[in-house]
Design a protein around this motif. Structure first.
Motif, mmCIF file in Angstrom:
data_model
loop_
_atom_site.group_PDB
_atom_site.id
_atom_site.type_symbol
_atom_site.label_atom_id
_atom_site.label_comp_id
_atom_site.label_asym_id
_atom_site.label_seq_id
_atom_site.Cartn_x
_atom_site.Cartn_y
_atom_site.Cartn_z
ATOM 1 N N ILE A 1 10.656 70.483 42.131
ATOM 2 C CA ILE A 1 11.448 71.184 43.151
ATOM 3 C C ILE A 1 12.301 72.276 42.510
ATOM 4 C CG2 ILE A 1 13.323 70.865 44.821
ATOM 5 C CD1 ILE A 1 12.096 68.176 45.522
ATOM 6 N N VAL A 2 12.739 72.069 41.252
ATOM 7 C CA VAL A 2 13.444 73.142 40.544
ATOM 8 C C VAL A 2 12.547 74.380 40.455
ATOM 9 C CG1 VAL A 2 14.375 73.864 38.320
ATOM 10 C CG2 VAL A 2 14.943 71.605 39.225
ATOM 11 N N ASN A 3 11.276 74.169 40.128
ATOM 12 C CA ASN A 3 10.334 75.293 40.050
ATOM 13 C C ASN A 3 10.141 75.953 41.407
ATOM 14 O OD1 ASN A 3 8.773 75.658 37.288
ATOM 15 N ND2 ASN A 3 9.214 73.477 37.508
ATOM 16 N N PHE A 4 10.014 75.150 42.449
ATOM 17 C CA PHE A 4 9.827 75.726 43.790
ATOM 18 C C PHE A 4 11.068 76.518 44.218
ATOM 19 C CE2 PHE A 4 7.120 71.711 44.492
ATOM 20 C CZ PHE A 4 6.043 72.309 43.862
ATOM 21 N N ALA A 5 12.237 76.018 43.847
ATOM 22 C CA ALA A 5 13.468 76.734 44.190
ATOM 23 C C ALA A 5 13.521 78.087 43.490
ATOM 24 C CB ALA A 5 14.684 75.889 43.813
ATOM 25 N N ARG A 6 12.937 78.184 42.296
ATOM 26 C CA ARG A 6 12.876 79.461 41.583
ATOM 27 C C ARG A 6 11.910 80.430 42.246
ATOM 28 N NH1 ARG A 6 11.847 76.766 35.681
ATOM 29 N NH2 ARG A 6 14.006 76.609 34.936
ATOM 30 N N ILE A 7 10.758 79.904 42.679
ATOM 31 C CA ILE A 7 9.661 80.756 43.125
ATOM 32 C C ILE A 7 9.814 81.191 44.581
ATOM 33 C CG2 ILE A 7 7.170 80.846 43.508
ATOM 34 C CD1 ILE A 7 6.901 78.775 41.236
ATOM 35 N N VAL A 8 10.149 80.247 45.440
ATOM 36 C CA VAL A 8 10.158 80.499 46.881
ATOM 37 C C VAL A 8 11.403 81.301 47.260
ATOM 38 C CG1 VAL A 8 10.206 79.447 49.160
ATOM 39 C CG2 VAL A 8 8.875 78.384 47.320
ATOM 40 N N PRO A 9 11.248 82.429 47.910
ATOM 41 C CA PRO A 9 12.415 83.185 48.362
ATOM 42 C C PRO A 9 13.020 82.580 49.625
ATOM 43 C CG PRO A 9 10.417 84.293 49.053
ATOM 44 C CD PRO A 9 9.971 83.100 48.243
ATOM 45 N N ASP A 10 14.297 82.854 49.840
ATOM 46 C CA ASP A 10 14.988 82.499 51.081
ATOM 47 C C ASP A 10 14.989 80.988 51.336
ATOM 48 O OD1 ASP A 10 15.434 85.292 51.629
ATOM 49 O OD2 ASP A 10 13.317 85.410 52.148
ATOM 50 N N GLY A 11 14.566 80.554 52.533
ATOM 51 C CA GLY A 11 14.699 79.157 52.927
ATOM 52 C C GLY A 11 13.583 78.263 52.424
ATOM 53 N N LEU A 12 13.954 77.075 51.925
ATOM 54 C CA LEU A 12 12.991 76.085 51.446
ATOM 55 C C LEU A 12 13.322 74.737 52.088
ATOM 56 C CD1 LEU A 12 10.735 75.070 49.511
ATOM 57 C CD2 LEU A 12 12.503 74.818 47.756
ATOM 58 N N LEU A 13 12.319 74.094 52.701
ATOM 59 C CA LEU A 13 12.493 72.790 53.336
ATOM 60 C C LEU A 13 11.789 71.733 52.492
ATOM 61 C CD1 LEU A 13 11.648 73.768 57.039
ATOM 62 C CD2 LEU A 13 13.848 73.906 55.885
ATOM 63 N N VAL A 14 12.478 70.637 52.252
ATOM 64 C CA VAL A 14 11.899 69.527 51.481
ATOM 65 C C VAL A 14 12.005 68.263 52.330
ATOM 66 C CG1 VAL A 14 12.005 68.160 49.383
ATOM 67 C CG2 VAL A 14 12.593 70.595 49.306
ATOM 68 N N PHE A 15 10.851 67.680 52.672
ATOM 69 C CA PHE A 15 10.826 66.499 53.544
ATOM 70 C C PHE A 15 10.486 65.249 52.729
ATOM 71 C CE2 PHE A 15 10.223 69.825 56.726
ATOM 72 C CZ PHE A 15 11.099 69.386 57.716
ATOM 73 N N PHE A 16 11.285 64.207 52.929
ATOM 74 C CA PHE A 16 11.067 62.910 52.308
ATOM 75 C C PHE A 16 10.511 61.924 53.336
ATOM 76 C CE2 PHE A 16 14.210 65.023 49.721
ATOM 77 C CZ PHE A 16 13.897 64.650 48.421
ATOM 78 N N PRO A 17 9.852 60.860 52.868
ATOM 79 C CA PRO A 17 9.318 59.871 53.814
ATOM 80 C C PRO A 17 10.402 59.108 54.578
ATOM 81 C CG PRO A 17 8.221 59.709 51.673
ATOM 82 C CD PRO A 17 9.390 60.604 51.491
ATOM 83 N N SER A 18 11.584 58.956 53.979
ATOM 84 C CA SER A 18 12.643 58.162 54.614
ATOM 85 C C SER A 18 13.998 58.594 54.068
ATOM 86 C CB SER A 18 12.425 56.675 54.335
ATOM 87 O OG SER A 18 12.549 56.406 52.940
ATOM 88 N N TYR A 19 15.056 58.181 54.785
ATOM 89 C CA TYR A 19 16.405 58.451 54.307
ATOM 90 C C TYR A 19 16.657 57.728 52.980
ATOM 91 C CZ TYR A 19 17.843 60.705 58.661
ATOM 92 O OH TYR A 19 17.976 61.570 59.707
ATOM 93 N N TYR A 20 16.093 56.550 52.828
ATOM 94 C CA TYR A 20 16.259 55.796 51.590
ATOM 95 C C TYR A 20 15.722 56.589 50.405
ATOM 96 C CZ TYR A 20 15.301 52.323 47.962
ATOM 97 O OH TYR A 20 15.236 51.653 46.770
#
Length: 1013
Positions: free
Chosen positions: A514-533
């Motif tokens: 996700i650090v790499n994606f945060a570098r590459i992707v401009p503007d807004g990035l959404l990260v979805f997890f399977p659960s709150y846990y």
């Protein structure tokens, strides 16, 4: 507005329709004409709602003109040719009514906004709750049953001035409903005229062409009975955003009775006894409604029910006590509760609710404002109605009786015995839908962007859907990047299963990715997890400085925050608006490259919010969002489906097993989360699956139809970084190359309008505004210099350097950012041309016998190209004015769209002619019409106005040498890849220097489709 003839019906559409829109409308009309059900999936951004409205209302208009007033009993019948089972009479009872439902009021507001953009003006009404519509100073502050009871009481006593003026207002305003309005509009009318919006809507619904309402007005039997003005045998039901319909239907037919509610019911029954005793003393009344003995019996029965639930033997706290659905009648018969006595109890509970309302109101010093708790007795009433519905017991076979003991204790006489919940769960969602079949409804249309797989969805609802559609997207392949990542930067596998999810290595690997994606992707990035846990565990791990992957004393969390400011989805609904506002403000912050939103599949972020354009350039799915297998409801649902499949094995080849349902529920949750990005035809983004199980074919088959062709599995994380970086770099170049057209001109070719600017005031700003795109696009609020936006790509160092050791061209490319001197120059258009484009009202395209070419079968409609529409041929009278700032453009002597004055100087200034030793080839090419001037004429004929402007921009960049030839060739090849343009793709090779022929031939193979020739 263009008019399309589809299955014999003329459909006015406000824009130039795409192929997939034509197909969608054809399927809607087919369902209506044949009087059958339809299951239609079309991705977000394909104009699904507008197509549905236009097709349905066009079909409705074949019966006669839209109603003009609430008092009309008859309407002039149209002489149009009727279809299907349409009647030739002129009685209004033959006119079908369209009931358009969606999950929330905000979604209905968007639908009505779409109706305003269309050319149709049916008589309409919109239904809502008192919570949305009440304008009484005291009652509007209440909620739920308390609010309803307070309203009933005031209306009964004629104490509400707003209610008393409704009849007179309706009588004097016959045109109300002839123009589209939403709940807010109706409330404003009510406040201005001092009449009740809620009861106005209830009156209007009795004579309408189309009625808008939330799901519960159809699913809930009580609400459905209140729709007295609907002739169900001639009604068309539309369920928009229907991907959650199965769970809504099942929940509406089920009930849970916790001990806490039961204790409150007992207390309310005691309160009714006290009120009756007081009233009898004061009024000396013998009214049965105020007989305390009735409420004493009710209280005794509830006490006995509480004891009976407590006496149930639960051998395992995890498994609870489970019996077949029919067991509930045996359980209740011990309390002398049968169908006959249940009706008596329901009457007693209704009287108790009114008694409690009147009693609280009449107490000295207490007004309506003082009542803050809902009547819990209503939950007993609902449970009895569900259990003894229609006086039969046949529906019980679809249920399971369950008693579960929770961990928390209760107080009072049962202290120390634990808190239990009695549940009666329905596992056949089709039970609620069967009610509409019994009512004889004409058609039921279910539509959404994420219904796949359609087969299991239809099985769940237990309905026959003869008309089905899985539509492609309107975007081009170069607008989306879809990748499956089996492993992370250091090669550790991505697998979020129960066995691996708590592994420190897995969480660190995911964080580094996700650090790499945060570098590459401009503007807004959404990260979805399977659960709150999972989300909480990962974030906690990333914030820990003690683990081995921390470098330079920086945690993973700090490295993520270096590139994007984080926002985490809260569990509490009350905090969600604040989270949305936080994300919007951080997205606008120029000190970082955007914001990152950590969210959960099936959460609020994944449902209904619009992250268009810069708000969502990429979505990362970190795992499979499976429900908890040990959850009693999930476990019993799987067991129910397995038993059903076993019993029907000989009768049906298509069966839904418990495991199949379990997997498909997770797949739909993923599809719903993925649908947050790429929200319109001009949007682009990336979809990243970080779980090795997504590489399996059976999982990819569960993905949305439009997504499957784009999925690519990557064996090395470095390849992902390389291709993803190139994707966003190229899209950034494409954005900067697009000439700045006048605002009104850019709107003409839009499929789905751009959204409004994201407001920092309300969470609804992330909800799409579906108005015509004359509004300012959302991208303007985040507009930044493209070179600034992508300068940070130069500094990207992939976490797994070894995988990119041989990719020297990658780093060299990033170290030479392209400048575009022509970026701020605008191509202008005159008003006369613009008006000629905007007023194509008389355009008719006949799709009666064959929606496309006359040689394609009806089956070809299922998966058409999503490119520019090939059926709409419009000869626009357009002039391309000279741009004095460009010598290259000065060589164009344009007279009209599709015609140009041939000028040898144009050829010399714009195109590289073939070498002189190929004069024969040149003369042959010119004979074939491939000279510069003739070729430009053909380009203008085949490209849209906006696309031709892009082509001019690319050629200008090539002439001024502000771009390398390779990206220019690729961009032009993409322009020529549309339907009917293959000859342009081939002939443009004549103007490409010989040494670049291999590159261009590769582009022809990638983008060319010979069938288009």
């Amino acid at each position: 507005m263009p008019t399309y003839k589809i299955r014999g019906i003329s459909v006015d559409f406000p824009f130039e329709a795409y192929d997939c829109q034509i197909v969608y409308m054809e399927k809607v009309i087919q369902s209506l004409q044949q009087g059958c059900n339809a299951l239609l999936e079309s991705p977000t951004g394909t104009g699904k709602t507008l197509c549905l409205l236009c097709a349905t209302l066009a079909w409705r208009k074949t019966f006669g003109d839209f109603l003009t007033s609430a008092d009309d009993e008859k309407s002039n019948f149209s002489s149009s040719q009727l279809s299907g089972s349409q009647s030739s009479g002129n009685d209004r009872s033959y006119y079908p009514v369209i009931i358009y439902t969606s999950r929330t009021h905000s979604q209905l507001k968007q639908v009505i906004r779409e109706l305003k953009t269309s050319n149709y003006r049916p008589r309409m009404a919109v239904l809502g709750s008192r919570e949305q519509m009440c304008i009484h100073d005291d009652v509007r502050l209440l909620r739920g049953r308390v609010q309803n009871n307070a309203c009933h009481y005031l209306c009964k006593k004629r104490l509400c001035p707003h209610h008393m003026g409704v009849s007179e207002y309706i009588k004097n305003h016959h045109d109300l409903g002839c123009e589209p309005f939403d709940i807010e509009d109706l409330v404003n009318v009510g406040r201005t005229k001092r009449v009740c919006p809620y009861y106005i809507s209830r009156e209007l619904h009795k004579a309408v062409d189309i009625l808008f309402a939330p799901y519960n007005y159809l699913i809930d039997p009580g609400n459905r009975k209140s729709l007295s003005g609907i002739q169900w045998s001639n009604a068309v039901l539309i369920f928009d955003e229907a991907h959650n319909l199965e769970s809504i239907c099942a929940d509406a037919a089920s009930f849970d009775l916790p001990f806490g509610h039961l204790t409150a019911c007992i207390s309310e029954a005691k309160q009714c006894i006290d009120l009756c005793m007081k009233r009898r003393v004061v009024e000396n009344s013998a009214d049965k409604q105020f007989d305390p003995e009735n409420y004493a019996i009710l209280r005794a029965l509830l006490l006995k029910l509480e004891t009976h639930i407590t006496e149930v033997v639960i051998e395992s706290r995890d498994l609870g006590f489970t019996r077949p659905g029919n067991y509930i009648y045996e359980f209740l018969s011990d309390l002398n509760i049968t169908y006959e006595t249940a009706n008596m109890l329901i009457d007693t509970i209704d009287n108790a609710s009114l008694l409690l309302e009147e009693g609280n109101t009449s107490e000295p010093g207490k007004g309506i404002r003082a009542k803050g708790t809902a009547s819990r007795l209503e939950s007993i009433r609902n449970a009895l109605n569900i259990t003894f519905r229609d006086g039969g017991k046949d529906h019980a076979k679809f249920y399971r009786f369950h008693v579960q003991e929770s961990q928390t204790g209760i107080t009072g006489s049962l202290k120390g015995k634990g808190s239990r919940t009695l549940s009666w769960w329905c596992f056949n969602p089709g039970l609620a839908m069967q009610e509409f079949i019994r009512l004889g409804t004409r058609s039921i249309i279910l539509t959404s962007g994420t219904l796949s797989p359609l087969g299991s969805f239809a099985l769940e609802l237990n309905l026959d859907f003869p008309v089905r559609l899985e539509n492609p997207h309107v975007i081009s392949p170069d607008q989306v990047w879809v990748g499956v990542l089996p492993s992370g930067p250091s090669g550790h596998p991505f697998n979020s299963s129960y066995r691996n999810r708590d592994s420190l290595e897995y969480k660190q690997e995911l964080g580094n990715a996700i650090v790499n994606f945060a570098r590459i992707v401009p503007d807004g990035l959404l990260v979805f997890f399977p659960s709150y846990y999972m989300m909480d565990q990962c974030i906690e791990c990333w914030k820990d400085m003690g683990h081995a992957s921390s470098r330079d004393f920086s945690t993973i969390w700090e490295r993520i925050c270096k590139y994007k400011k984080p926002v985490v989805e809260p569990k509490q609904s009350s905090l969600f608006p604040q989270a949305i506002q936080d994300f919007e403000s951080k997205l606008c912050d120029k000190t970082t490259s955007g914001a990152i939103f950590f969210a959960v599949c099936r959460g609020k972020v994944s449902e209904g919010l619009d992250f268009a354009d810069q708000a969502g350039r990429a979505v990362v799915v970190t795992g499979m969002p499976f429900s908890t297998k040990t959850d009693p409801k999930v476990r019993l649902k799987r067991d129910y489906l397995d038993r059903q499949a076993l019993s029907q094995k000989k009768e049906s080849k298509v069966l839904l097993t418990g495991e199949g349902w379990y997997v498909q529920q997770a797949a739909r949750a993923v599809n719903q989360a993925v649908g947050r990005v790429i929200r319109h035809g001009h949007d682009y983004g990336a979809i990243i699956f970080c779980d090795e199980r997504f590489a399996q074919q059976n999982w990819q088959c569960q993905m949305s139809y439009w997504l499957r062709p784009h999925v690519k599995c990557y064996s090395k994380f470095g390849d992902v970084v390389f291709t993803l970086t190139r994707f966003f770099r190229d899209k950034g170049i494409d954005d900067s190359l697009k000439p700045k057209l006048p605002e009104s001109f850019t709107t003409e070719k839009s499929l789905v309008p751009h959204e409004k600017n994201l407001s920092l005031k309300s969470p609804i700003s992330l909800v799409p505004n579906t108005e015509h795109c004359s509004k300012q696009p959302v991208s303007s609020v985040f507009a930044t210099n493209t070179s600034e936006c992508y300068d940070h790509l130069k500094q990207i160092i992939p976490a797994n350097r070894a995988t990119l050791s041989n990719r020297l061209e990658f780093s060299s490319t990033l170290q030479h950012p392209v400048t575009h001197s022509f970026h701020n120059k605008r191509l202008q258009s005159n008003e006369r041309r613009l008006k000629s484009i905007q007023h194509q009202d008389n355009l008719v395209i006949d799709l009666t016998s064959d929606p496309f070419s006359g040689q394609k079968s009806e089956d070809s409609l299922v998966a058409p190209s999503a490119k520019k529409p090939k059926i709409l041929e419009v000869g626009y009278d357009v002039e391309c004015k000279k741009d004095s700032s460009s010598k290259w453009l000065a060589d164009f002597k344009t007279t009209s769209y599709g015609r140009q004055v041939q000028d040898p100087q144009v050829e010399k200034a714009t195109f590289q002619q073939p070498p002189s030793n190929k004069d024969k080839q040149n003369s042959s090419a010119q004979a074939d019409g491939t000279s510069g001037s003739a070729f430009l004429s053909q380009v203008q004929e085949k490209l849209s106005v906006e696309e031709y402007k892009d082509f001019v921009g690319f050629m200008k960049a090539l002439k001024s040498k502000t771009m390398k030839i390779t990206p220019v060739l690729e961009s032009i090849a993409k322009l020529f890849s549309g339907y009917g343009r293959y000859h342009l793709l081939e002939r443009f090779k004549d103007f490409v220097p010989t040494k670049y022929h291999p590159i261009y031939e590769r582009l022809v193979r990638v983008h060319g489709t010979k069938d288009d020739k």
